[in-house]
Design a protein around this motif. Structure first.
Motif, short mmCIF file in Angstrom:
data_model
loop_
_atom_site.label_atom_id
_atom_site.label_comp_id
_atom_site.label_asym_id
_atom_site.label_seq_id
_atom_site.Cartn_x
_atom_site.Cartn_y
_atom_site.Cartn_z
N HIS A 34 0.87 -1.18 0.00
CA HIS A 34 0.00 0.00 0.00
C HIS A 34 0.90 1.23 0.00
CE1 HIS A 34 -3.71 2.25 0.79
NE2 HIS A 34 -3.04 2.95 1.69
N LEU B 7 0.27 4.45 9.94
CA LEU B 7 -0.57 4.71 8.76
C LEU B 7 -0.24 6.07 8.18
CD1 LEU B 7 -4.05 3.39 9.98
CD2 LEU B 7 -2.27 2.18 8.69
N GLN C 169 -8.51 2.18 6.73
CA GLN C 169 -7.18 1.65 7.05
C GLN C 169 -7.06 1.32 8.54
OE1 GLN C 169 -4.42 0.88 5.12
NE2 GLN C 169 -5.86 1.11 3.42
#
Length: 371
Positions: free
Chosen positions: A21, A139, A151
Motif C-alpha cells: 500500500h 498509517l 485503514q
C-alpha cells in the motif's frame, strides 16, 4: 566466552521491493523502496546480515540510498575488512562522522555475524529479556478521512493494539478527531516528522483533547526548545525521533525536558550498538522507549524485533508483520504478528533464513569487497 573473528569478504546488495500500500508522509509519497543489504563473511564461512534502510530522498534524514552506498563501499567496509575483532562494538567507526544509516547496516551485520558464530539468538546477545514484542502499525496520510478510517479498521481487526497516524498542517485535528470518535479506547498516537514550526504550538495543543499516547516529533530535529515549550503546555507526552541521533542528543533533550517518550530507530542512531546505549540511558532516566521503523525489509525488521526484546521497550514498537508492507519478504519465515504480538526468534543470529534467490531476483545493484 569471546572468539576473535575476521571479516574476509563484504557485499552490498541494492534491493527494490514494492509496497503493498503506497505510503504518504508529510513530505513525500512512496510506492516501492530501495534498501541496501550488507553481508559480512567471517573466515569460518559464517555470514552476518544488516540492512541500510535509508530513504531514496533526503526528507526524513540527509542520507539517501546513493550516499549510503558510497559511504559503505568506500569508507565503512574497507575499515572492517581483514580486521580481527571480538565484539561488534570493536567495529564502530568513529572517524566517519554522521552517516548513521550507512553505519547501522554494517553494525547490525556485525551483531548478527557475532550471534551466528556463538550459535545464539540476536536478542540474547543484545541482552533481551522478552519472548514476545507488542507491535503497532503506522498509517500514512490518506486522500480522505473515510479512507483513513478504513485503514484503521483493517489494522484494528488484525489485532494491532496501537495505531500511529501521520499528520501535517492540513491533516491533523480533524482526522485525529474522527479516529478517536470511532475508536475511543485505541492506543493512538500521531507523528509529524518535524513539519510544524513554533507558530503551530497552539494548534498542536488542541490534540491534547484526544488522549493520545504521544505526539511524535512535531518540530524540526534541532528545535528542542520548541519541543520543550509544547511539552510544558500539554499533558500528552512528546516523543522525540529525528532529534535523537546520538546519546549526547538524548542527554540534551533530557536536560531541557523536551520529551517524555523516546523512539529508538536502529537506522537513525547508527546501529544496534548505539541504540542499546540509548535504551540504557533512557531506562536510567525513567523514559519509556519503543522501536521505530523505516519500513525495513525482513533483515532490518528481525533486528528491530531483537532490539525490542530489551526490558526498557515498554510501548508497542513498529515491528508489525511483513505482510503489512510486502507481499513477499526477504526472510523465511516472514515476521508474523498474531493479535498484534510478534514472537522473538530463538534461532541463532537473525533467527530467520535469508532468501538469497529472492534477493537476487530483486537486486538492482551489487558490489563485493575483499581485503
Amino acid at each position: 566466552m569471546s572468539t576473535d573473528l575476521k571479516i574476509v569478504a563484504a557485499r552490498l546488495h541494492r534491493v527494490r521491493l514494492p509496497l503493498v500500500h503506497a505510503f504518504q508522509t508529510s513530505s513525500h509519497r512512496k510506492a516501492f523502496l530501495d534498501h541496501i543489504l550488507v553481508e559480512l563473511e567471517d573466515a569460518s564461512g559464517a555470514i552476518g546480515w544488516g540492512e541500510i534502510a535509508s530513504s531514496s530522498d533526503p526528507y526524513y534524514a540527509p542520507e539517501t540510498v546513493e550516499s549510503c552506498w558510497h559511504i559503505a563501499e568506500h569508507y565503512l567496509l574497507p575499515a572492517v575488512l581483514g580486521r580481527v575483532w571480538s565484539h561488534p562494538s570493536d567495529l564502530v567507526n568513529m572517524k566517519v562522522r554522521g552517516n548513521n544509516f550507512a553505519k547501522a547496516g554494517v553494525d547490525t551485520a556485525a551483531w548478527t555475524l557475532w550471534a551466528e558464530t556463538q550459535s545464539l539468538p540476536l536478542a540474547t546477545v543484545l541482552g533481551g529479556t522478552r519472548t514476545e514484542v507488542v507491535a503497532g502499525v503506522s498509517l500514512g496520510i490518506e486522500p480522505t478521512i473515510d479512507e483513513l478510517l478504513q485503514q484503521v479498521e483493517q489494522q484494528v481487526e488484525a489485532g494491532y493494539p496501537r495505531v500511529k497516524l501521520k499528520i501535517t498542517q492540513d491533516w491533523d485535528v480533524e482526522p485525529v478527531r474522527a479516529v478517536r470518535a470511532a475508536y475511543p479506547e485505541l492506543d493512538l498516537h500521531v507523528d509529524a516528522n518535524g513539519i510544524y514550526t513554533a507558530d503551530d504550538v497552539e494548534r498542536l495543543a488542541k490534540l491534547d483533547d484526544f488522549e493520545l499516547t504521544m505526539i511524535e516529533q512535531p518540530f524540526a530535529p534541532k528545535d528542542l526548545l520548541t519541543h520543550a515549550k509544547l511539552q510544558s503546555m500539554i499533558d500528552t507526552p512528546v516523543c522525540l525521533d529525528e532529534s535523537i541521533e546520538t546519546v549526547d542528543d538524548l542527554e540534551t533533550a533530557l536536560e531541557l525536558r523536551a520529551l517524555q517518550v523516546l523512539n529508538i530507530k536502529v537506522s537513525r542512531m547508527g546501529g544496534l550498538t548505539p541504540a542499546r546505549r540509548a535504551h540504557d540511558r533512557a531506562q536510567q532516566a525513567g523514559i519509556p522507549v519503543w522501536c521505530g521503523g523505516m519500513h525495513e525489509f525482513g533483515i532490518g525488521r528481525a533486528a528491530n524485533v531483537a532490539l525490542s526484546s530489551l526490558p526498557g521497550f515498554t510501548l508497542p514498537s513498529d515491528v508489525s508483520a511483513s505482510e503489512k508492507y510486502y507481499a513477499r519478504d526477504l526472510i523465511e519465515p516472514a515476521v508474523v504478528a498474531a493479535d498484534g504480538v510478534v514472537q522473538v526468534p530463538t534461532g541463532p543470529g537473525l533467527g530467520h533464513r535469508v532468501d538469497r534467490d529472492l534477493i537476487a531476483a530483486n537486486t538492482v545493484g551489487t558490489v563485493q569487497l575483499a581485503p
